[in-house]
Design an enzyme around this catalytic site. Structure first.
Site, PDB file in Angstrom:
ATOM      1  N   SER A  18      44.120   5.901  87.763  1.00 20.44           N
ATOM      2  CA  SER A  18      42.883   6.285  88.428  1.00 20.44           C
ATOM      3  C   SER A  18      42.429   5.165  89.350  1.00 20.44           C
ATOM      4  CB  SER A  18      41.809   6.556  87.374  1.00 20.44           C
ATOM      5  OG  SER A  18      40.593   6.916  87.982  1.00 20.44           O
ATOM      6  N   CYS A  59      31.311   6.042  77.577  1.00 22.51           N
ATOM      7  CA  CYS A  59      31.165   7.470  77.250  1.00 22.51           C
ATOM      8  C   CYS A  59      30.403   7.626  75.950  1.00 22.51           C
ATOM      9  CB  CYS A  59      32.513   8.146  77.104  1.00 22.51           C
ATOM     10  SG  CYS A  59      33.778   7.421  78.116  1.00 22.51           S
TER      11      CYS A  59
HETATM   12  C1  LIG Z   1      38.471   5.818  82.794  1.00 22.00           C
HETATM   13  C2  LIG Z   1      39.534   6.314  81.882  1.00 22.00           C
HETATM   14  C3  LIG Z   1      39.936   7.648  81.897  1.00 22.00           C
HETATM   15  C4  LIG Z   1      39.272   8.683  82.789  1.00 22.00           C
HETATM   16  O1  LIG Z   1      39.567   8.403  84.125  1.00 22.00           O
HETATM   17  P1  LIG Z   1      38.807   9.194  85.318  1.00 22.00           P
HETATM   18  O2  LIG Z   1      39.644   8.869  86.523  1.00 22.00           O
HETATM   19  O3  LIG Z   1      37.459   8.582  85.374  1.00 22.00           O
HETATM   20  O4  LIG Z   1      38.816  10.633  84.985  1.00 22.00           O
HETATM   21  C5  LIG Z   1      40.941   8.036  81.044  1.00 22.00           C
HETATM   22  N1  LIG Z   1      41.551   7.159  80.235  1.00 22.00           N
HETATM   23  C6  LIG Z   1      41.202   5.853  80.192  1.00 22.00           C
HETATM   24  C7  LIG Z   1      41.929   4.924  79.278  1.00 22.00           C
HETATM   25  C8  LIG Z   1      40.184   5.385  81.013  1.00 22.00           C
HETATM   26  O5  LIG Z   1      39.838   4.114  80.965  1.00 22.00           O
END
Ligand SMILES: *Cc1c(COP(=O)(O)O)cnc(C)c1O
Length: 374
Positions: free
Chosen positions: A202, A326
């Protein structure tokens, strides 16, 4: 007057690197073409930028360019990997293996798959947050489709032994998906040497824009698409491509990889100095101190007050997370620390600090002073 608090929550998201913004800008303005429009130069230029970005991503993880699929982020990529695999292969192999300390995007998707017929094994972790590799091996059954284990944990930064896990999956002929959202751009990832079949990333965790990420899928694996319409991204994920986002993701990837080692060393120096001094002062106890960890993470227990009151009292001075971002919204104790065996008191006192590449050593001073004076 309220000054801006010191941001120490880089694991939840990062600011855009100005160089990333600069790379993206033309694709909002003059280079606005639709990458699927192949009848004119506008579309061609957008497609060229997307191809170059796909190349950058594939080089970063040592995959083929056509194994990279752009999505709206890691959550979508995780949904595509797990649901997509289950819908194609689950009638023969309905068993999945994951870990209790995974991100909610993995755990909630697995929960949904259980509702539609999957059987899921949730492996426990030890006090350092690590899985037992022989327990993984014995959990694999003849009807096991896939193992989903994150590379680096988003609350603690703990690194699982991805290469060994990959070897186990490969020799037992089950797919290995790793959520590498925290690890990508911070430590080297090599899908060939580490035997990874699917991997997500991401942009906003690596100084890129929000709303863009992707999924690597090894050639030969047939995922069932989760978004239909137009057949973009080799048929796996339809929808007009987010060209500025894709360009930004590639630029952020390139910047991280160019400075991977020096950033990691800089972060480690800041983190280790902080932890050593605070432990010596009897103010904190570091969680999973001896596990292999990403160097910008520090997850610790406050010894003089609980996390809630510390965070509230210092809201105007520093931005840190309790457990994970979260979970903070739900005000629930961290499922990750709980799985590591922390008791209620220890859970209540735990804080996650995550440093960023632009933090100066002296800025840490603020955090230390705040912790010293309850
Ligand atoms: C931030 C995160 C996600 C979610 O990523 P997004 O791009 O915000 O949907 C999933 N897994 C981990 C380990 C993360 O740190």
């Amino acid at each position: 007057m309220i000054s801006t608090p010191l941001y120490l929550d880089y694991a939840s998201t990062t600011p855009l690197d100005p160089k990333v913004l600069e790379a993206m800008m033309p694709y909002f303005l003059e280079e606005f073409g639709n990458a699927s429009s192949n009848t004119h130069i506008f579309g061609e230029r957008a497609a060229t930028a997307v191809n170059a970005s796909r190349q950058t991503l594939s080089e970063a993880i040592r995959s083929l360019p056509e194994e990279i699929h752009f999505t709206s982020g890691a959550t979508e990529a995780i949904n595509l990997a797990l649901k997509g695999a289950f819908l194609t292969y689950g009638h023969q192999k309905p068993h999945l293996i994951t870990v209790q300390t995974e991100h909610k995007a993995v755990l909630d998707t697995c929960g949904y798959l259980e509702e539609i017929g999957a059987e899921v094994t949730y492996l426990p972790v030890d006090s350092e947050g690590l899985i037992n590799l022989s327990e993984l091996e014995t959990s694999i059954r003849t009807d096991t489709l896939l193992v989903s284990i994150m590379a680096a944990n988003n609350e603690t930064g703990i690194l699982q032994d991805i290469e060994k896990i990959g070897e186990i999956c490969k020799s037992n002929k089950v797919f290995f998906f790793t959520d590498a959202t925290q690890a990508f751009g911070k430590i080297p990832v090599n899908v060939v040497d580490q035997h990874i079949d699917m991997l997500c990333f991401s942009a906003h965790k690596i100084y890129g824009p929000k709303g863009i990420g992707g999924l690597y899928v090894k050639k030969g694996i047939n995922l069932t698409p989760q978004i239909h319409g137009g057949g973009h991204e080799f048929g796996l994920r339809s929808g007009t491509l987010n060209v500025p986002g894709i360009v930004g993701l590639a630029k952020a990837t390139q910047l991280c990889h160019d400075t991977l080692e020096e950033t990691s060393l800089h972060m480690k120096k800041i983190r280790d100095t902080f932890e050593t001094e605070m432990e010596k002062a009897g103010k904190i106890k570091v969680n999973a101190k001896n596990a292999p960890r990403l160097s910008h993470f520090s997850n610790f227990q406050l010894l003089s007050e609980d996390a809630d009151s510390f965070i509230l009292r210092n809201r105007n001075k520093i931005a840190v997370a309790q457990g994970s971002a979260c979970n903070s919204a739900l005000i629930q104790p961290s499922h990750v620390l709980k799985a590591m065996g922390l008791d209620n008191e220890e859970l209540k006192n735990s804080i996650r600090v995550s440093f960023g590449k632009n933090i100066k050593i002296h800025e840490n001073f603020n955090l230390k002073e705040l912790i010293k004076k309850p």
